[in-house]
Design an enzyme around this catalytic site. Sequence first.
Site, PDB file in Angstrom:
ATOM      1  N   LYS A 198       7.265  24.655   3.343  1.00 22.21           N
ATOM      2  CA  LYS A 198       8.458  25.517   3.215  1.00 22.21           C
ATOM      3  C   LYS A 198       8.238  26.519   2.086  1.00 22.21           C
ATOM      4  CE  LYS A 198      11.416  23.425   6.145  1.00 22.21           C
ATOM      5  NZ  LYS A 198      12.302  23.984   7.143  1.00 22.21           N
ATOM      6  N   ASN A 245      12.464  19.398  16.155  1.00 17.59           N
ATOM      7  CA  ASN A 245      11.071  19.647  15.785  1.00 17.59           C
ATOM      8  C   ASN A 245      10.329  18.340  15.564  1.00 17.59           C
ATOM      9  OD1 ASN A 245      11.312  22.534  15.573  1.00 17.59           O
ATOM     10  ND2 ASN A 245      12.568  22.157  13.762  1.00 17.59           N
TER      11      ASN A 245
HETATM   12  O1  LIG Z   1      11.007  22.449   9.420  1.00 14.30           O
HETATM   13  C1  LIG Z   1      11.423  22.955  10.476  1.00 14.30           C
HETATM   14  O2  LIG Z   1      10.689  23.445  11.333  1.00 14.30           O
HETATM   15  C2  LIG Z   1      12.904  23.036  10.695  1.00 14.30           C
HETATM   16  C3  LIG Z   1      13.577  21.964   9.959  1.00 14.30           C
HETATM   17  O3  LIG Z   1      14.016  22.139   8.842  1.00 14.30           O
HETATM   18  C4  LIG Z   1      13.588  20.622  10.538  1.00 14.30           C
HETATM   19  O4  LIG Z   1      13.308  20.439  11.727  1.00 14.30           O
HETATM   20  O5  LIG Z   1      13.871  19.693   9.775  1.00 14.30           O
HETATM   21 MG   LIG Z   2      14.055  20.337   7.739  1.00 10.28          MG
END
Ligand SMILES: O=C([O-])CC(=O)C(=O)O
Ligand SMILES: [Mg+2]
Length: 608
Positions: free
Chosen positions: A227, A464
């Site tokens: 992130k 996801n």
């Molecule tokens: O990380 C990602 O692709 C989106 C997100 O925050 C999750 O799915 O927890």
């Molecule tokens: Mg997340």
Amino acid sequence: MMSLRRYTSFLLLLLKKEKEKESRQSLGWLVMESRRLLNGVAGGVDEDLRGNEDGHQLLTPWASSVASGYTLLRDPHHNKGLAFPEKERDAHYLRGLLPPAVMSQELQEKKIMNMLRQYKVPLHIYMAMMDLQERNERLFYKLLIDNVEELLPIVYTPTVGEACQKYGSIFRRPQGLYISLKEKGKILEVLKNWPERNIQVIVVTDGERILGLGDLGCQGMGIPVGKLSLYTALGGLRPSACLPITIDVGTNNKDLLKDEFYIGLRQNRATGQEYAELLEEFMFAVKQNYGEKVLIQFEDFANHNAFELLAKYSNTHLVFNDDIQGTASVVLAGLIAALKLVGGKLSDQKFLFLGAGEAGTGIAELIALEMSKQTKTSIEETRKKIWLVDSKGLIIASRKETLQHFKKPWAHEHEPMRTLLDAVKAIKPTVLIGSSGVGKTFTKQVVEAMASFNKKPIILALSNPTSQSECTAEEAYTWSEGRAIFASGSPFNPVEYNGKTYVPGQANNAYIFPGLGLGLIISGAIRVKDDMLLAASEALAAQVATENFEKGLIYPPFSNIRKISAHIAANVAAKAYELGLASRLPRPKDLVEYAESCMYNPVYRTYR
Ligand SMILES: O=C([O-])CC(=O)C(=O)O
Ligand SMILES: [Mg+2]
């Protein structure tokens, strides 16, 4: 204590006096080491590279203080590899340490992209990217920015999910701070061990709900690392201002506890008071160490902690939860954009969610808030257009007593519906949103039912990584006979159906958090409010161009993401000023231009 300026002059004087290369090399080491000491005094020795205190990058294209010789080649923040020009090779004692060829950053980028494209396994590309980040940070970010659509699925979902599952086995060097129960009572000291002082954003997880993959304990570290690399690449935050943190209170994942390569505490999760005390110590140590303008992003906590932590700290800290609020903001933006394709107003829609956790209830609440603002009715009223299904079926009033508190606002009067299909048939939603973390739940019958009463059903499969997606893009288009407006949390390739190409969008919070964070930082915001999330949604929706709509897209392409982030940042900052929550005064006149001017640029600096 000596001031930074005086200390640097002292080092330079020493440098002049020391003629011998050997001692200059050791001085390079001294400069590196002294960063730790200086961190206690000011921002470190190379402020040119880091920008000033409010994150605004100084515009000088050079840096005056870097280590030299071998140490410089081993310093990922300053290493340029073969791109060191002849002059710098002389000035910084690099002669002989590099082969004779001098390459441009562009050629280095081409070389590495060629190499990455040879790999067949995405996890190997991930590992090569992590190595690059550890070796040459600016080149890593140049690659990521210039090839964002190709590399996002590697450093982020879906590959980052697999990386977390195997993190112990692929672990090389720590990329963030690990704060475990062993550090209880010492968290402030642990924070001081981190070599950077001017931290602006922290992404923190406790690893209990990593994407839709469940409890990965300490190995969740891949998520804050991923992130934050997007904070820099997509939102322009300086890498040195970003701090990934994993809180390790144990794991209930039996396989990991048995795995000899597991990197975390080998115990079941601490809960209750023990957990709360560690988090409390952490939150206040962060504030004490970095001040109140450091942004803390909660990521991938389990539902039972996520809501509580957000409620507890949103009035004392600059915090937001990406899975609750970031995801909500990106979905709302997609829905605002989708209205251009389906017509009508947001309040004309009827919503059904599969999943009533962080993402589901977070999105539902933001949609209800936006509808209540648009229609000037109460939020209690607009919530009635939104229905949620959890593992026990449709959430209805008769279940209210036994529901967790965050589900209660969605318990409307209705007869019980056990399955999603029954709920779809009974509610007849125009928008179906999957946020349960469980894959393959939008079955053929569910999608066909959506297509039977909607001309253009809006179907968002948000879970996801790809393995947990509620349905694939191909399934959504085929089962709806090409009528679905579809977006998913993890990326899918375009789909050919009946001679037409359908391009699915990616409804992922990566569109929002980098720009949101940038907006909060550049305005010096001290709290995150829902109105700022609405401002972010509106800015994102406004970036969807006619040519995107023509392809059925409700999100703009990621290739424009830095421009999009600047617009989101500007809208968020404007809201922070409007709400009186911005501490950076005076307010810059043109916030888009200001946001752009603050963004980190990975082009190499010249070393004087
Ligand atoms: O990380 C990602 O692709 C989106 C997100 O925050 C999750 O799915 O927890
Ligand atoms: Mg997340």
